[in-house]
Scaffold this motif. Sequence first.
Motif, mmCIF file in Angstrom:
data_model
loop_
_atom_site.group_PDB
_atom_site.id
_atom_site.type_symbol
_atom_site.label_atom_id
_atom_site.label_comp_id
_atom_site.label_asym_id
_atom_site.label_seq_id
_atom_site.Cartn_x
_atom_site.Cartn_y
_atom_site.Cartn_z
ATOM 1 N N ALA A 58 0.822 -1.202 0.000
ATOM 2 C CA ALA A 58 0.000 0.000 0.000
ATOM 3 C C ALA A 58 0.857 1.253 0.000
ATOM 4 N N LEU A 59 1.912 1.266 0.817
ATOM 5 C CA LEU A 59 2.808 2.418 0.865
ATOM 6 C C LEU A 59 3.552 2.598 -0.451
ATOM 7 N N LEU A 60 4.035 1.487 -1.006
ATOM 8 C CA LEU A 60 4.759 1.560 -2.269
ATOM 9 C C LEU A 60 3.832 1.995 -3.399
ATOM 10 N N GLY A 61 2.570 1.536 -3.372
ATOM 11 C CA GLY A 61 1.613 1.932 -4.402
ATOM 12 C C GLY A 61 1.329 3.423 -4.363
ATOM 13 N N ILE A 62 1.237 3.990 -3.162
ATOM 14 C CA ILE A 62 1.013 5.432 -3.036
ATOM 15 C C ILE A 62 2.204 6.206 -3.605
ATOM 16 N N ALA A 63 3.414 5.770 -3.238
ATOM 17 C CA ALA A 63 4.619 6.445 -3.739
ATOM 18 C C ALA A 63 4.719 6.345 -5.257
ATOM 19 N N LEU A 64 4.408 5.162 -5.788
ATOM 20 C CA LEU A 64 4.471 4.974 -7.235
ATOM 21 C C LEU A 64 3.423 5.818 -7.948
ATOM 22 N N LEU A 205 13.646 4.873 -13.596
ATOM 23 C CA LEU A 205 13.206 4.615 -12.224
ATOM 24 C C LEU A 205 11.741 4.187 -12.194
ATOM 25 N N LEU A 206 10.905 4.839 -13.002
ATOM 26 C CA LEU A 206 9.491 4.502 -13.032
ATOM 27 C C LEU A 206 9.279 3.086 -13.564
ATOM 28 N N TYR A 211 7.384 -2.283 -12.668
ATOM 29 C CA TYR A 211 7.493 -3.715 -12.939
ATOM 30 C C TYR A 211 7.709 -4.508 -11.650
ATOM 31 N N THR A 212 8.567 -4.003 -10.774
ATOM 32 C CA THR A 212 8.826 -4.694 -9.509
ATOM 33 C C THR A 212 7.556 -4.779 -8.664
ATOM 34 N N PHE A 213 6.826 -3.680 -8.606
ATOM 35 C CA PHE A 213 5.592 -3.646 -7.823
ATOM 36 C C PHE A 213 4.572 -4.646 -8.361
ATOM 37 N N CYS A 214 4.364 -4.647 -9.682
ATOM 38 C CA CYS A 214 3.351 -5.529 -10.275
ATOM 39 C C CYS A 214 3.741 -6.999 -10.175
ATOM 40 N N LEU A 235 -5.776 -5.409 -12.865
ATOM 41 C CA LEU A 235 -6.298 -4.044 -12.781
ATOM 42 C C LEU A 235 -5.197 -3.062 -12.391
ATOM 43 N N VAL A 236 -4.374 -3.439 -11.417
ATOM 44 C CA VAL A 236 -3.265 -2.574 -11.009
ATOM 45 C C VAL A 236 -2.257 -2.424 -12.150
ATOM 46 N N ALA A 237 -1.961 -3.545 -12.837
ATOM 47 C CA ALA A 237 -1.021 -3.491 -13.965
ATOM 48 C C ALA A 237 -1.567 -2.608 -15.076
ATOM 49 N N TYR A 238 -2.864 -2.705 -15.352
ATOM 50 C CA TYR A 238 -3.471 -1.856 -16.381
ATOM 51 C C TYR A 238 -3.322 -0.382 -16.024
#
Length: 295
Positions: A58-64, A205-206, A211-214, A235-238
């Motif tokens: 959740a934290l990483l998703g917000i930062a991304l 970086l993005l 890719y790492t997150f997904c 859905l997140v990958a999309y």
Amino acid sequence: MIIRNRPSLIHLFFIVRGSIVMRILPRILVITAMSALIVLTHRLRPDWLPTFESAPFALLGIALSVFLAFRNNACYDRWWEARKQWGELVTTTRTLARQSMIINATSVEARDRLLQMAIGFTHALRQQLRASEDLETQLTTRSQAGSPESFLEGMQREIITLRSQGILTDIPYSLLDQSIAHLSRIQSACERLLTTPVPFGYTLLLHRTAYTFCFLLPFGFADSLGWVTPFASALVAYTFFGLDALGDELEAPFSTQPNALPIDALSRQIEINLLQAMGVEDLPPLKKPVNFILL
């Protein structure tokens, strides 16, 4: 540029043409298949896979998300700046046509040559920005094919000749000279946008983070979501891959991608405006969208 009416709620989920779905579909399918395999392995052999807490995701998703928004804003600024420059080009060529009316009193041919070179400059600039096209086949006028600089130099020589012959006085010459200088500034601004992309470090970086997150996301939710995990991961990958791909298209506003600027259509519009100012009746047609895409 995508030109189409706002779709209804039902059609919204089935639109493919003009979207970035087809570009990112292979990546989404890979994430979905991998997620299903992880869930299956977690059910049959839970000791084979590592387990992660869902809170860090959740934290990483917000930062991304914040970083994606920052990069897409930077890319959209480039797209909007390019659109403003081509809007200035439309305005400046129309102004040049009005300013050159003073030449009609003594030399219609000289005014026609000046406006023909303005048309040639527009097409040459478009061809330079979209270098995959053949300039000579795109010109529908009698202008000589060449670089944008050659057309600007020809226009400058034309008004200098008219000034030396006494056809232009100081004030009309100064106004025409300012318009030609403005065309040169527009060219420089477009070249700056073409040759100065968003810093590669942002993109790298993005890509790495997305890719790492997904790829790690299914490991964190396979236990809590079960067989819903492949759908959630897709859905997140999309979302992340789609925003990334959209940013890539906006970063290159002069390309031929669906969300790039329609500089072919804008060039044709400028050509029609100047031909009308010259009194030409047989005008080329306006560019129209093909499969909802206007280039």
